[in-house]
Write an enzyme that holds these catalytic residues in place. Structure first.
Site, PDB file in Angstrom:
ATOM      1  N   ASP A 187       0.897  -1.137   0.000  1.00  0.00           N
ATOM      2  CA  ASP A 187       0.000   0.000   0.000  1.00  0.00           C
ATOM      3  C   ASP A 187       0.945   1.198   0.000  1.00  0.00           C
ATOM      4  OD1 ASP A 187      -1.507   2.257   0.912  1.00  0.00           O
ATOM      5  OD2 ASP A 187      -3.067   0.839   1.490  1.00  0.00           O
ATOM      6  N   HIS A 188       1.087   1.849  -1.150  1.00  0.00           N
ATOM      7  CA  HIS A 188       2.190   2.807  -1.247  1.00  0.00           C
ATOM      8  C   HIS A 188       2.009   3.989  -0.293  1.00  0.00           C
ATOM      9  CE1 HIS A 188      -0.401   5.098  -4.000  1.00  0.00           C
ATOM     10  NE2 HIS A 188       0.435   6.118  -3.851  1.00  0.00           N
ATOM     11  N   HIS A 250      -5.679   2.820   1.023  1.00  0.00           N
ATOM     12  CA  HIS A 250      -4.893   3.982   1.467  1.00  0.00           C
ATOM     13  C   HIS A 250      -5.540   4.728   2.635  1.00  0.00           C
ATOM     14  CE1 HIS A 250      -2.851   3.037  -2.136  1.00  0.00           C
ATOM     15  NE2 HIS A 250      -3.505   3.808  -2.957  1.00  0.00           N
TER      16      HIS A 250
HETATM   17  C1  BG6 Z   1      -3.253   4.700  -6.516  1.00  0.00           C
HETATM   18  C2  BG6 Z   1      -4.576   4.749  -7.227  1.00  0.00           C
HETATM   19  O1  BG6 Z   1      -3.221   3.601  -5.651  1.00  0.00           O
HETATM   20  O2  BG6 Z   1      -3.087   5.886  -5.761  1.00  0.00           O
HETATM   21  C3  BG6 Z   1      -4.627   5.963  -8.131  1.00  0.00           C
HETATM   22  O3  BG6 Z   1      -4.771   3.570  -7.984  1.00  0.00           O
HETATM   23  C4  BG6 Z   1      -4.325   7.213  -7.360  1.00  0.00           C
HETATM   24  O4  BG6 Z   1      -5.894   6.071  -8.748  1.00  0.00           O
HETATM   25  C5  BG6 Z   1      -3.041   7.049  -6.557  1.00  0.00           C
HETATM   26  O5  BG6 Z   1      -4.178   8.275  -8.282  1.00  0.00           O
HETATM   27  C6  BG6 Z   1      -2.827   8.228  -5.637  1.00  0.00           C
HETATM   28  O6  BG6 Z   1      -1.549   8.148  -5.128  1.00  0.00           O
HETATM   29  P1  BG6 Z   1      -0.732   9.437  -4.714  1.00  0.00           P
HETATM   30  O7  BG6 Z   1       0.547   8.882  -4.202  1.00  0.00           O
HETATM   31  O8  BG6 Z   1      -0.604  10.277  -5.930  1.00  0.00           O
HETATM   32  O9  BG6 Z   1      -1.563  10.096  -3.664  1.00  0.00           O
END
Ligand code: BG6
Length: 492
Positions: A187-188, A250
């Site tokens: 989960d980045h 997230h």
């Molecule tokens: C991803 C989603 O996991 O997270 C995308 O699939 C989204 O749709 C992105 O744009 C948002 O990540 P960040 O790091 O730009 O907030």
């Protein structure tokens, strides 16, 4: 420390994720000398690009997406020879046999000791095939005891399933071939510095935690607004929608870090245990309750995006009220919003404290306004930092009061750039540290919460999907959620 020697195998190596995130992260780790000396990447892809043509393709991607620009040629000279390719299908045993041969060769050539990290950067529908292919080719080995060598680890990307049943099915498939300790569910958001800092902020400081509960906090607002739309991912997104794309993973992770109890230690399992408890305490919403607590929206023009069904009801925006039924949070609502094509990119958590018990200063002069409760804002992105608002006397003869802010800014306080989430997470997989990854039980808990909400929205029982104009703050209907409790959204 530096990870063990290893080979990273990327499935879906010509895809969007690999190009935008994985290669740039590995490249940056190499540039910073954080990769093991004995290291290789095997790119597995259905495309026919091989050898130097593939390396050239990777280089072009790096020229666009690497964190440090212009691209560091010295690093590229080291990186390129570590890059190998196998082109193959996901359902073809002969392709996996070729992968196995390639891995043997790479392991010998680069002295990676047979340690292998498999990264599934492919659509979720391919996971079972790839798992099966790897298992049949003898490339997975269940870890019977901790520290077993050579190690085999698997990284999967969300969505971990499409609903509770499919998430369980996926977990069954994974546990049939691997021990849970070998599975890293990325989960980045957990790799973002500012998200990791939530726990440090709470538990490395003595002054906030005594206030961090229902006695002092009125409500919490969590916002993840994006300016971008679906950007060519219409086909994927239309099957997914904002709740599966952003909330199930997230935002619930961010909420859990804000709401969890102090862990007994900073060890992976202790932290993950506490987060799972938060998910278990989420008050379920189903059927008609969803219509009260959740507002879904879709931006105008979404149905014309490539890959999107012309009559799609998939939400690109959601606002919802969540309750955590725990001792600490009883009566403190968490208002959560996420959406695409909004007026600005802004991800933050704001903790709204209670008002002072009596208005000592009311009527003390013509300019004395109503006192604003203190707000602590954790800015996840952009302008990463933390701000605390409080009331102050405006210099002058009478008692006039104005809101001011104490502000901490990463960019001003530290002279190091903030690393990309994927750099940290890839390094952690190689080191075998699962702290920042989602565990099976918590993923299932999160799905248990979200699935009835999805069902209610999909059936229409949970209310209509409102349209909103691109570049706005979403549908007006969302204002009703905090308004019903006498509150309002304060951001965006
Ligand atoms: C991803 C989603 O996991 O997270 C995308 O699939 C989204 O749709 C992105 O744009 C948002 O990540 P960040 O790091 O730009 O907030």
């Amino acid at each position: 420390g530096r990870p063990d020697p290893c080979t990273v195998v990327i499935f879906g190596a010509t895809g969007d994720l690999a190009e935008r995130k994985l290669f740039p992260a590995l490249f940056e780790l190499d540039r910073s000398h954080l990769l093991p000396d004995h290291f290789a990447i095997v790119a597995y892809s259905r495309s026919k690009l091989v050898g130097d043509a593939f390396r050239e393709h990777v280089k072009e991607g790096l020229q666009k997406f690497a964190r440090t620009q212009p691209l560091d040629e010295a690093t590229w000279k080291r990186f390129a020879p570590r890059l190998e390719v196998v082109s193959g299908a996901y359902d073809d045993p002969a392709s996996f046999a070729r992968l196995r041969e390639k891995l043997d060769e790479v392991s010998r050539h680069h002295a990676t000791d047979g340690n292998q990290l498999y990264y599934m950067a492919t659509p979720a529908s391919t996971f079972p095939q790839i798992l099966h292919g790897l298992a049949e080719a003898g490339l997975l080995k269940r870890e019977e005891q901790p520290g077993q060598r050579p190690w085999r680890r698997l990284v999967i990307e969300k969505p971990f399933g499409h609903d509770l049943d499919s998430a369980r099915e996926l977990n069954r498939e994974l546990s049939a071939v691997l021990d849970e300790k070998q599975v890293f569910r990325i989960d980045h958001y957990l790799g973002k510095e500012t998200v990791q800092n939530i726990l440090v902020f709470r538990f490395a400081n003595a002054i906030f935690e005594p206030l961090w509960n229902r006695n002092h906090i009125d409500h919490v607002e969590i916002t993840a607004a994006e300016k971008i739309g679906v950007e060519g991912r219409g086909g994927f997104y239309d099957e997914t929608g904002v709740i599966r794309d952003m909330v199930q993973n997230h935002l619930l992770q961010v909420l859990a870090l804000c709401a969890m109890e102090p862990p007994v230690s900073f060890a992976a399992e202790d932290i993950r245990d506490e987060k799972t408890k938060v998910f278990r305490a989420l008050r379920p919403l189903e059927g008609r309750e969803v219509a009260e607590a959740v507002v879904a929206g879709q931006y105008e023009g979404y149905r014309k995006e490539k890959g999107v069904k012309p009559d799609s009801r998939t939400p690109t925006y959601v606002a919802m009220k969540m309750n955590v039924d725990s001792w600490r949070w009883q009566g403190v609502p968490f208002y959560v919003r996420a959406g695409k094509n909004l007026k600005q990119r802004l991800t933050e958590v704001s903790i709204h404290f209670k008002s002072v018990p009596i208005g000592l200063f009311a009527g003390e002069g013509a300019t004395c306004q109503r006192l604003q409760p203190n707000v602590l804002t954790l800015r996840i992105q952009p302008k990463e930092g933390i701000a605390l608002s409080f009331e102050s006397k405006v210099p002058g003869e009478d008692v006039s009061i104005a809101g001011v802010t104490m502000d901490f800014n990463y960019a001003e306080s530290f002279d190091k750039p903030v690393p990309e989430a994927y750099e940290r997470l890839l390094l952690d997989c190689m080191r075998g540290n699962a702290t920042l990854f989602a565990r099976q039980d918590s993923v299932e808990q999160a799905w248990s919460y979200v699935t009835p909400i999805l069902r209610a929205l999909e059936s229409g029982e949970g209310g209509e999907v409102h349209t909103y104009a691109p570049g706005t703050s979403g549908p007006d209907a969302a204002n009703a959620i905090p308004a019903r409790d006498g509150r309002r959204w304060t951001r965006l």
